[in-house]
Design a protein around this motif. Structure first.
Motif, PDB file in Angstrom:
ATOM      1  N   MET A   1      43.201  32.386  49.512  1.00 55.10           N
ATOM      2  CA  MET A   1      43.051  31.547  50.686  1.00 55.10           C
ATOM      3  C   MET A   1      41.565  31.272  50.969  1.00 55.10           C
ATOM      4  O   MET A   1      41.219  30.171  51.338  1.00 55.10           O
ATOM      5  CB  MET A   1      43.710  32.217  51.893  1.00 55.10           C
ATOM      6  N   LEU A   4      40.236  28.475  48.787  1.00 51.18           N
ATOM      7  CA  LEU A   4      40.728  27.165  49.209  1.00 51.18           C
ATOM      8  C   LEU A   4      40.040  26.689  50.484  1.00 51.18           C
ATOM      9  O   LEU A   4      39.724  25.511  50.627  1.00 51.18           O
ATOM     10  CB  LEU A   4      42.239  27.200  49.407  1.00 51.18           C
ATOM     11  N   LYS A   5      39.787  27.611  51.396  1.00 51.08           N
ATOM     12  CA  LYS A   5      39.076  27.248  52.637  1.00 51.08           C
ATOM     13  C   LYS A   5      37.655  26.793  52.321  1.00 51.08           C
ATOM     14  O   LYS A   5      37.162  25.835  52.912  1.00 51.08           O
ATOM     15  CB  LYS A   5      39.067  28.428  53.609  1.00 51.08           C
ATOM     16  N   LYS A   7      36.616  25.475  49.487  1.00 54.58           N
ATOM     17  CA  LYS A   7      36.714  24.183  48.797  1.00 54.58           C
ATOM     18  C   LYS A   7      36.955  23.061  49.801  1.00 54.58           C
ATOM     19  O   LYS A   7      36.397  21.974  49.681  1.00 54.58           O
ATOM     20  CB  LYS A   7      37.829  24.207  47.757  1.00 54.58           C
ATOM     21  N   ARG A   8      37.762  23.334  50.808  1.00 58.74           N
ATOM     22  CA  ARG A   8      38.075  22.343  51.834  1.00 58.74           C
ATOM     23  C   ARG A   8      36.834  21.952  52.644  1.00 58.74           C
ATOM     24  O   ARG A   8      36.762  20.847  53.176  1.00 58.74           O
ATOM     25  CB  ARG A   8      39.149  22.896  52.761  1.00 58.74           C
ATOM     26  N   LEU A  15      36.901  25.077  41.799  1.00 61.51           N
ATOM     27  CA  LEU A  15      37.820  26.056  42.386  1.00 61.51           C
ATOM     28  C   LEU A  15      37.781  27.391  41.641  1.00 61.51           C
ATOM     29  O   LEU A  15      37.903  28.447  42.262  1.00 61.51           O
ATOM     30  CB  LEU A  15      39.249  25.499  42.408  1.00 61.51           C
TER      31      LEU A  15
END
Length: 62
Positions: A1, A4-5, A7-8, A15
């Protein structure tokens, strides 16, 4: 998680590198990288980098 946070947030799209970083940070491991843009991104985002070791620093201490 965590990967992904990060990357966002934008600014860094690899990634796999973010997954490696997130694993190192959450497991208190060292991450050896030659990717200066990863280190710069993490610093800009205020992420801890005390567990990140650049290839240059590693080789200079060898």
């Amino acid at each position: 998680m965590k990967a992904l946070k990060l990357k966002r947030r934008g600014g860094f799209n690899d990634l796999i590198d973010l997954l490696l970083y997130a694993t190192a940070v959450t497991r208190d491991l060292k991450l050896l990288t030659r990717d200066k843009s990863l280190i710069q991104f993490l610093m800009r985002e205020g992420e801890p980098i005390n567990n990140v070791l650049s290839e240059e620093d590693f080789l200079s201490n060898a």
